[in-house]
Scaffold this motif. Structure first.
Motif, PDB file in Angstrom:
ATOM      1  N   ASN A 172      60.898  49.973  43.476  1.00 46.28           N
ATOM      2  CA  ASN A 172      60.273  51.005  42.702  1.00 46.28           C
ATOM      3  C   ASN A 172      59.316  49.869  41.468  1.00 46.28           C
ATOM      4  N   GLY A 173      58.054  50.523  41.416  1.00 41.01           N
ATOM      5  CA  GLY A 173      57.187  50.199  40.347  1.00 41.01           C
ATOM      6  C   GLY A 173      55.783  49.939  40.967  1.00 41.01           C
ATOM      7  N   ALA A 174      54.809  50.110  39.990  1.00 41.49           N
ATOM      8  CA  ALA A 174      53.446  50.107  40.503  1.00 41.49           C
ATOM      9  C   ALA A 174      52.838  48.610  40.495  1.00 41.49           C
ATOM     10  N   LYS A 175      52.022  48.369  41.467  1.00 44.15           N
ATOM     11  CA  LYS A 175      51.471  47.084  41.600  1.00 44.15           C
ATOM     12  C   LYS A 175      50.324  46.902  40.543  1.00 44.15           C
ATOM     13  N   VAL A 176      50.362  45.801  39.837  1.00 39.30           N
ATOM     14  CA  VAL A 176      49.372  45.397  39.089  1.00 39.30           C
ATOM     15  C   VAL A 176      48.929  44.140  39.531  1.00 39.30           C
ATOM     16  N   TYR A 177      47.554  43.923  39.689  1.00 39.97           N
ATOM     17  CA  TYR A 177      47.150  42.602  40.395  1.00 39.97           C
ATOM     18  C   TYR A 177      46.543  41.582  39.085  1.00 39.97           C
ATOM     19  N   TYR A 178      46.733  40.454  39.524  1.00 42.26           N
ATOM     20  CA  TYR A 178      46.321  39.247  38.541  1.00 42.26           C
ATOM     21  C   TYR A 178      44.485  39.176  39.012  1.00 42.26           C
ATOM     22  N   PRO A 179      43.834  39.003  37.913  1.00 40.98           N
ATOM     23  CA  PRO A 179      44.153  38.585  36.501  1.00 40.98           C
ATOM     24  C   PRO A 179      44.079  39.453  35.322  1.00 40.98           C
ATOM     25  N   ASN A 180      43.498  40.788  35.953  1.00 36.28           N
ATOM     26  CA  ASN A 180      43.276  41.675  34.640  1.00 36.28           C
ATOM     27  C   ASN A 180      44.314  43.171  34.967  1.00 36.28           C
ATOM     28  N   GLN A 194      47.870  30.203  46.689  1.00 41.67           N
ATOM     29  CA  GLN A 194      49.200  30.417  46.098  1.00 41.67           C
ATOM     30  C   GLN A 194      49.282  31.034  44.844  1.00 41.67           C
ATOM     31  N   SER A 195      50.287  31.664  44.216  1.00 44.20           N
ATOM     32  CA  SER A 195      50.620  32.226  43.044  1.00 44.20           C
ATOM     33  C   SER A 195      49.837  31.487  42.082  1.00 44.20           C
ATOM     34  N   PRO A 196      49.029  32.212  41.271  1.00 43.99           N
ATOM     35  CA  PRO A 196      48.311  31.479  40.079  1.00 43.99           C
ATOM     36  C   PRO A 196      48.890  31.721  38.783  1.00 43.99           C
ATOM     37  N   ASN A 197      50.126  32.242  38.947  1.00 42.08           N
ATOM     38  CA  ASN A 197      50.902  32.740  37.702  1.00 42.08           C
ATOM     39  C   ASN A 197      52.371  33.044  38.030  1.00 42.08           C
ATOM     40  N   GLU A 199      54.407  34.833  36.973  1.00 41.91           N
ATOM     41  CA  GLU A 199      54.901  36.201  36.713  1.00 41.91           C
ATOM     42  C   GLU A 199      54.193  37.171  38.021  1.00 41.91           C
ATOM     43  N   TYR A 200      53.025  36.658  38.390  1.00 44.75           N
ATOM     44  CA  TYR A 200      52.495  37.555  39.386  1.00 44.75           C
ATOM     45  C   TYR A 200      52.837  36.569  40.796  1.00 44.75           C
ATOM     46  N   ALA A 201      53.797  36.777  41.503  1.00 45.16           N
ATOM     47  CA  ALA A 201      54.529  35.991  42.544  1.00 45.16           C
ATOM     48  C   ALA A 201      54.151  36.831  43.845  1.00 45.16           C
ATOM     49  N   LEU A 202      53.811  38.085  44.037  1.00 48.40           N
ATOM     50  CA  LEU A 202      53.989  38.713  44.983  1.00 48.40           C
ATOM     51  C   LEU A 202      52.434  38.917  45.674  1.00 48.40           C
ATOM     52  N   PRO A 203      52.508  38.217  46.972  1.00 46.02           N
ATOM     53  CA  PRO A 203      51.179  38.196  47.736  1.00 46.02           C
ATOM     54  C   PRO A 203      50.801  39.669  48.244  1.00 46.02           C
ATOM     55  N   ASP A 204      49.725  39.546  48.682  1.00 47.71           N
ATOM     56  CA  ASP A 204      49.153  41.063  49.295  1.00 47.71           C
ATOM     57  C   ASP A 204      47.579  40.858  49.808  1.00 47.71           C
ATOM     58  N   ASN A 205      47.504  41.734  50.776  1.00 52.71           N
ATOM     59  CA  ASN A 205      45.830  41.713  51.255  1.00 52.71           C
ATOM     60  C   ASN A 205      45.606  40.376  51.720  1.00 52.71           C
ATOM     61  N   GLU A 206      46.190  39.925  52.771  1.00 49.47           N
ATOM     62  CA  GLU A 206      45.815  38.461  53.266  1.00 49.47           C
ATOM     63  C   GLU A 206      44.059  38.652  53.727  1.00 49.47           C
ATOM     64  N   THR A 207      43.548  37.661  53.430  1.00 47.95           N
ATOM     65  CA  THR A 207      42.025  37.692  54.045  1.00 47.95           C
ATOM     66  C   THR A 207      41.620  36.042  54.041  1.00 47.95           C
ATOM     67  N   THR A 208      40.542  36.031  54.581  1.00 47.21           N
ATOM     68  CA  THR A 208      39.702  34.585  54.511  1.00 47.21           C
ATOM     69  C   THR A 208      38.713  34.612  53.558  1.00 47.21           C
ATOM     70  N   ALA A 209      38.839  33.445  52.444  1.00 44.96           N
ATOM     71  CA  ALA A 209      37.814  33.612  51.565  1.00 44.96           C
ATOM     72  C   ALA A 209      37.654  32.087  51.070  1.00 44.96           C
ATOM     73  N   TYR A 210      36.401  32.060  50.191  1.00 46.35           N
ATOM     74  CA  TYR A 210      35.960  30.747  49.747  1.00 46.35           C
ATOM     75  C   TYR A 210      35.966  30.584  48.242  1.00 46.35           C
ATOM     76  N   LYS A 211      35.622  29.046  48.032  1.00 52.05           N
ATOM     77  CA  LYS A 211      35.412  29.023  46.471  1.00 52.05           C
ATOM     78  C   LYS A 211      33.760  28.951  46.459  1.00 52.05           C
ATOM     79  N   TRP A 212      33.418  29.053  45.115  1.00 52.88           N
ATOM     80  CA  TRP A 212      31.832  29.570  44.850  1.00 52.88           C
ATOM     81  C   TRP A 212      31.407  28.536  44.082  1.00 52.88           C
ATOM     82  N   TYR A 213      30.299  28.281  43.828  1.00 52.34           N
ATOM     83  CA  TYR A 213      29.861  27.306  42.951  1.00 52.34           C
ATOM     84  C   TYR A 213      28.236  27.643  42.475  1.00 52.34           C
TER      85      TYR A 213
END
Length: 486
Positions: A172-180, A194-197, A199-213
């Protein structure tokens, strides 16, 4: 028709043709003999043909198909199937052909009976994957690399398989996503490997992504920003500060250095007298021998043994030490004076420095001419073209932990080398307990035994996959790892 050539053989003219040979009853002049010869030749030819056919059939036997069929027959006859999804059985060759005919056993005569196996895994309801593994003289099984996929990727009677599970529990509880603390995941652009914090330890919505610069310029500091006086080639100075120190030896002159001659002081401690050997030789009627006194003999109140003839030295007031022994090494040179009025003994050290000493405790003040030196120092940097990873502005990908599917800001460039499987991370807002969400119970796929153990640790009463199926508050997903035969 071309005439056949005749040759003389055994005194007779004979036809040189095979057909003529077979049709001439008097080839050797003896009809009975020629008939037996013809029969013998025909038999030999038929035997050779039979052997060739047998060898061809033997070499064309599909051992994979043969052993799979035998294993399926064995499993059906013994009902020795894996019980639940995720379970596997391994049948050895000697086990599954034990009750087969001798001709069927001969098919596997060149195979190792224990190393040749068939692995059977239950991958669905009444669905099994058979994986034959041969260790035979004619053929030995090898596989390609493991891949992750689905049941549809499996090649029947070929693919080796590992069956793993991911599991979720209803909370029970509503999902609130990191970071906002965004409630709608479609509005969340940030992904993490991996978990950035914590307190926010639950993973969701797996996908493939990249770092940007973004491309820009940055200061690169010499020697990690260490302050130095000398300019490294190609660097510019900033943030001046001074470094002042004392030295007994005059340093080399330099444009960045100020040198002032001054008096320097240092302290040290040497052994001091703590016992005295006293004689009575000065008395009107002297007594023989000596006595040991804790005070100088001349200060004794007794009328006898008032002449000092020997002294004992110490560093700590208890243990004896040699005269002049160093009890405490010389301190660093300082501009602060250490001279005191009770330092009544004066002298010169072996280096030629003046000293004054308190003879009662060995403390010594050493004085010398030295220098106070002030060096000007700076940080040194140069400007280089660099990447700045978004959003931290880190100059290397390893220092950035945020991934995006699409460019997060205008002008951002995708670093294709950072491609990764990533997730959005969230926590449950338990103040909103009217909402039910499925929460992952593990970061990684698990074997069946690991799955059940994990759920037990979370206090779910489960001992099998069937128990999970019957529990409305937990569920699982099958993860297939497979590798195909080469």
């Amino acid at each position: 028709m071309k005439k056949l050539k005749k040759k003389r053989f055994n005194g007779k003219m004979v036809l040189a043709s095979w057909g003529e040979f077979m049709n001439k009853e008097t080839y050797y002049g003896d009809r009975k003999n020629i008939s037996w010869l013809k029969i013998a030749i025909i038999v030999v030819i038929l035997v050779i043909i039979g052997i060739l056919i047998f060898m061809m059939l033997k070499n064309n036997t599909n051992l994979y198909e043969e052993i799979t069929n035998v294993s399926k027959k064995y499993a059906s006859a013994t009902n020795d199937y894996p019980e639940e999804i995720g379970d596997c059985r391994t049948y050895t060759l000697d086990r599954i052909i034990a009750n087969e005919t001798s001709s069927k056993q001969k098919v596997f005569s060149t195979c190792d009976k224990t190393k040749t196996t068939v692995k059977v895994c239950k991958v669905g309801e009444n669905k099994y994957q058979y994986t034959p593994v041969l260790s035979c003289k004619r053929e030995t099984t090898s596989f390609n690399e493991w891949k992750t996929g689905t049941i549809d990727n499996l090649i029947s009677d070929n693919s080796d398989v590992q069956i793993l599970f991911t599991a979720e529990a209803a909370k029970n509880g509503a999902k609130v996503y990191y970071p906002n603390n965004e409630a709608d995941s479609t509005n969340v652009k940030e992904y993490y490997a991996q978990s950035p914090n914590a307190e926010y330890a639950l993973p969701d919505n797996e996908t493939t992504a990249y770092k940007w610069y973004v491309e820009g310029q940055a200061k690169v500091y010499y020697n990690n920003g260490e302050y130095t006086s000398s300019q490294p080639a190609g660097y510019t100075s900033e943030n001046e500060k001074t470094n002042t120190y004392t030295t007994i030896v005059k340093p080399a002159t330099a444009a960045f250095r100020t040198i002032v001659e001054t008096t320097l002081y240092a302290t040290e401690k040497v052994s001091y007298p703590y016992k005295y050997d006293c004689s009575d030789i000065a008395s009107a009627e002297p007594l023989a021998g000596t006595v040991t006194s804790p005070i100088p003999c001349e200060l004794r109140t007794d009328e006898h043994y008032k002449t000092t003839v020997g002294m004992h030295y110490t560093c700590d007031g208890t243990n004896e030490a040699a005269s002049g022994a160093v009890c405490e090494k010389r301190s660093n040179w300082s501009t602060t004076s250490c001279e005191e009025s009770n330092q009544t003994r004066k002298g010169t050290t072996s280096e030629g420095y003046d000293f004054s000493r308190n003879v009662s405790n060995g403390y010594t003040c050493v004085k010398a001419t030295g220098y106070t030196v002030t060096d000007r120092t700076w940080k040194w940097y140069k400007v280089v073209n660099t990447r700045k990873y978004y959003p931290s502005n880190a100059t290397s990908a390893s220092q950035e932990n945020t991934y995006y599917v699409d460019a997060p800001i205008a002008g951002a460039i995708k670093d294709s080398s950072t491609e990764a499987k990533v997730y959005q991370y969230y926590k449950l807002d338990e103040t909103n307990n009217t909402v039910k969400n499925w929460v992952s119970v593990s970061d990684e796929a698990m074997t069946k035994d690991e799955l059940i153990k994990t759920l037990k640790e979370l206090e779910y009463d489960v001992n099998s996959i069937a128990d999970i199926d019957n529990n409305e508050d937990i569920r699982y997903t099958i993860v297939i790892k497979y590798r195909n035969r080469k």
